[in-house]
Design an enzyme around this catalytic site. Structure first.
Site, short mmCIF file in Angstrom:
data_model
loop_
_atom_site.label_atom_id
_atom_site.label_comp_id
_atom_site.label_asym_id
_atom_site.label_seq_id
_atom_site.Cartn_x
_atom_site.Cartn_y
_atom_site.Cartn_z
N LYS A 182 26.04 -7.78 29.84
CA LYS A 182 24.58 -7.77 29.98
C LYS A 182 23.94 -8.74 28.98
O LYS A 182 23.08 -9.53 29.33
CB LYS A 182 24.08 -6.34 29.71
CG LYS A 182 22.74 -6.04 30.28
CD LYS A 182 22.31 -4.62 29.95
CE LYS A 182 23.18 -3.55 30.58
NZ LYS A 182 22.71 -2.20 30.30
N ASN A 227 13.83 8.35 30.38
CA ASN A 227 13.18 7.11 29.97
C ASN A 227 13.16 6.07 31.09
O ASN A 227 12.12 5.57 31.49
CB ASN A 227 13.88 6.56 28.72
CG ASN A 227 13.31 5.22 28.32
OD1 ASN A 227 13.70 4.19 28.85
ND2 ASN A 227 12.37 5.21 27.41
N THR A 246 12.99 -0.84 29.96
CA THR A 246 14.06 -0.79 30.95
C THR A 246 13.49 -0.47 32.34
O THR A 246 13.77 -1.18 33.31
CB THR A 246 15.13 0.24 30.55
OG1 THR A 246 15.50 0.00 29.19
CG2 THR A 246 16.35 0.13 31.43
N LYS A 267 28.71 0.08 22.10
CA LYS A 267 28.16 1.36 22.56
C LYS A 267 28.66 2.44 21.62
O LYS A 267 29.76 2.32 21.07
CB LYS A 267 28.62 1.67 23.99
CG LYS A 267 27.69 2.61 24.73
CD LYS A 267 26.44 1.89 25.19
CE LYS A 267 25.49 2.78 25.95
NZ LYS A 267 24.40 1.99 26.54
N LYS A 291 25.41 -5.23 19.97
CA LYS A 291 24.17 -4.52 20.30
C LYS A 291 24.45 -3.52 21.40
O LYS A 291 25.11 -3.84 22.39
CB LYS A 291 23.14 -5.56 20.80
CG LYS A 291 21.78 -4.99 21.05
CD LYS A 291 20.92 -5.05 19.82
CE LYS A 291 19.71 -4.17 19.91
NZ LYS A 291 19.97 -2.73 19.75
N SER A 317 14.90 -4.89 23.07
CA SER A 317 15.56 -4.56 21.81
C SER A 317 15.80 -5.84 21.00
O SER A 317 15.62 -5.87 19.78
CB SER A 317 16.91 -3.89 22.06
OG SER A 317 16.74 -2.50 22.21
P1 NAP Z 1 17.42 9.97 29.54
O1 NAP Z 1 16.07 9.65 29.01
O2 NAP Z 1 18.27 10.97 28.83
O3 NAP Z 1 17.19 10.43 31.07
C1 NAP Z 1 18.24 10.76 31.92
C2 NAP Z 1 17.58 11.37 33.14
O4 NAP Z 1 18.59 11.60 34.12
C3 NAP Z 1 16.90 12.70 32.90
O5 NAP Z 1 15.78 12.79 33.75
C4 NAP Z 1 17.96 13.69 33.35
O6 NAP Z 1 17.39 14.93 33.76
C5 NAP Z 1 18.50 12.96 34.54
N1 NAP Z 1 19.79 13.32 35.02
C6 NAP Z 1 20.96 13.49 34.33
N2 NAP Z 1 21.96 13.80 35.18
C7 NAP Z 1 21.42 13.80 36.43
C8 NAP Z 1 21.91 14.04 37.71
N3 NAP Z 1 23.21 14.33 37.90
N4 NAP Z 1 21.06 13.98 38.76
C9 NAP Z 1 19.75 13.68 38.59
N5 NAP Z 1 19.22 13.44 37.39
C10 NAP Z 1 20.04 13.51 36.33
O7 NAP Z 1 18.32 8.65 29.69
P2 NAP Z 1 17.84 7.18 30.00
O8 NAP Z 1 17.67 6.46 28.73
O9 NAP Z 1 16.75 7.20 31.01
O10 NAP Z 1 19.19 6.57 30.65
C11 NAP Z 1 19.48 6.73 32.04
C12 NAP Z 1 20.54 5.71 32.42
O11 NAP Z 1 20.04 4.41 32.17
C13 NAP Z 1 21.87 5.82 31.67
O12 NAP Z 1 22.91 5.41 32.52
C14 NAP Z 1 21.69 4.79 30.56
O13 NAP Z 1 22.94 4.31 30.07
C15 NAP Z 1 20.95 3.72 31.32
N6 NAP Z 1 20.19 2.76 30.49
C16 NAP Z 1 19.23 3.19 29.63
C17 NAP Z 1 18.49 2.26 28.92
C18 NAP Z 1 17.34 2.66 28.03
O14 NAP Z 1 16.65 1.75 27.53
N7 NAP Z 1 17.07 3.91 27.84
C19 NAP Z 1 18.79 0.89 29.04
C20 NAP Z 1 19.79 0.50 29.93
C21 NAP Z 1 20.48 1.45 30.66
P3 NAP Z 1 16.93 15.98 32.63
O15 NAP Z 1 15.76 15.36 31.91
O16 NAP Z 1 16.50 17.15 33.44
O17 NAP Z 1 18.12 16.19 31.75
#
Ligand code: NAP
Length: 408
Positions: free
Chosen positions: A85, A212, A181, A97, A61, A341
């Protein structure tokens, strides 16, 4: 980073050389070329990856990431963390992944759809609802998951909703998955405030990232009474020590696409935002943002790791030596996503839908259990929270490997 952390944990657990090798290395690394027709009529070949770290405790997953920095090494590290995790949360999954090296911000919807469908086709021999179940990650969302479900189901000749999670609600997604999350990050950060004896309404928070995870962390904290004083995204960072109106920020981002131009707070250098005084610092964007050059300057009491791998091992050493920061390590802090999930997958297999209240209540119970286990293990063994969380997880996987034995 992931391998270094594993070696430290394996040393602490005293794993035999055989179990260490079998637990460390990924089972399968798959790289495919993904050729698609671009809108201008030309053809471009992208590279896509999927790493299945273990199938020992169940299907694999883990998310699918679209980002220019994606490469096989990054995907393998993220798969390994997913493995720990899932084990820490006691989910019947191994970690996986996937990723495609691309810049989704520069691609049209049509190009993204063709990329997603072709990648799914290339993956068909290696995935299935009992083998490998993908989910959204950076640069992908529920629309991506809907295209994957459609591609896989069309190939199978029947709807197979359990092939991915993070789907739209109407396509048998789960209530509560979108905010899961961030909701979990905010829930655990509030539990940490309780442990430190800080009233929620006296607390302040800075969140890096407003995608997100970041946005729902912000909303979750604000709903609990915590004052959010700083937020950043790729466009920049904003800071208001009196507190940011998170509803206005949400409306602004919905209208403008980023936090740039939000006038109810002052612009601040994004790197400086991380070292401003606050109770909770939640890096919720990308990896390695807390490093040896800023770890000593952090002024937070709680580091709530919403992103995967936001803290480098060098920074970890500095934070451990300081001893004044309550770290909620990523494999615990952002586990709300994979946990819901898992709920979505269970609902899909049962052809049943739970309410949002059921989902979030079950999620909080599971996070609370894992949080308590990590804290107790850390205290008993005089370990950092990260080492404790990873040790519990690696121990679980290694024990199952030992019980199943080696074939043939
Ligand atoms: P996402 O929806 O694509 O959002 C990423 C966010 O980070 C956006 O606001 C982006 O800005 C911003 N960003 C990217 N680079 C940056 C930087 N250098 N400085 C400041 N902001 C920055 O992704 P996400 O799903 O939230 O995931 C974020 C993290 O959480 C990742 O490490 C991911 O692996 C982890 N994660 C996600 C989930 C999940 O359910 N989604 C679960 C576990 C872990 P812009 O919008 O302006 O591009």
């Amino acid at each position: 980073m992931a391998a270094t952390q594993f070696d430290l944990v394996a040393d602490f657990l005293g794993l035999t050389e055989e179990l260490r090798q079998r637990t460390k290395w990924p089972k399968r690394l798959i790289t495919v070329t993904v050729p698609i027709r671009l809108d201008d009529g030309s053809t471009k070949v992208f590279f896509g990856h999927r790493v299945q770290h273990h199938l020992t405790r169940g299907p694999v997953k883990g998310g699918l990431r679209y980002h220019p920095n994606v490469d096989l090494g990054e995907v393998a590290a993220l798969a390994m963390w997913m493995n720990w995790k899932c084990a820490l949360m006691d989910l019947p999954f191994g970690g996986g992944k996937g990723g495609i090296t691309c810049d989704p911000r520069t691609m049209s919807m049509g190009e993204l759809e063709r990329l997603t469908r072709r990648y799914t086709m290339e993956m068909i021999p290696f995935i299935g609802e009992d083998i490998d179940i993908m989910a959204p990650d950076m640069g992908t969302n529920e629309q991506t998951m809907a295209w994957m479900t459609d591609t896989y189901s069309t190939h199978a000749g029947r709807l197979i909703p359990g092939i991915v999670t993070g789907k739209p609600l109407a396509l048998q997604g789960s209530a509560g998955r979108t905010q899961a999350t961030g909701h979990g990050v905010a829930f655990l950060a509030c539990r940490a405030l309780n442990k430190l004896g800080i009233k929620l309404t006296d607390a302040t928070a800075i969140v890096q990232g407003f995608g997100n995870v970041g946005s729902h962390t912000v909303y979750g904290l604000a709903n609990s009474g915590v004052k959010v004083t700083g937020v950043s995204d790729v466009s920049g960072a904003i800071w208001n020590p009196r507190g940011i109106d998170t509803r206005e920020l949400r409306d602004h981002v919905a209208a403008r696409g980023s936090i740039a131009g939000f006038t109810e707070a002052d612009p601040i250098d994004p790197a400086e935002l991380l070292t401003q005084p606050c109770d909770i610092l939640a890096p919720a964007a990308t990896d390695m943002v807390i490093h040896k050059d800023n770890a000593g300057q952090l002024q937070c009491k709680i580091l709530a790791e919403g992103a995967n791998g936001p803290t480098t091992p060098e920074a970890d050493e500095i934070i451990n030596a300081r001893g004044d920061i309550f770290v909620i390590p990523d494999i615990l802090c952002n586990a709300g996503g994979v946990t819901v999930s898992y709920f979505e997958w269970v609902q899909n297999l049962q052809r049943f839908q739970w309410t949002e209240r059921e989902v979030l209540t079950k999620l909080e119970t599971m996070l609370e259990n894992a949080f308590s286990r990590v804290l107790a293990f850390a205290e008993r063994n005089k370990l950092s929270h990260r080492m404790a969380a990873q040790s519990l997880a690696v121990k679980t996987v290694a024990e199952v490997k030992a019980q199943r034995g080696l074939f043939p």
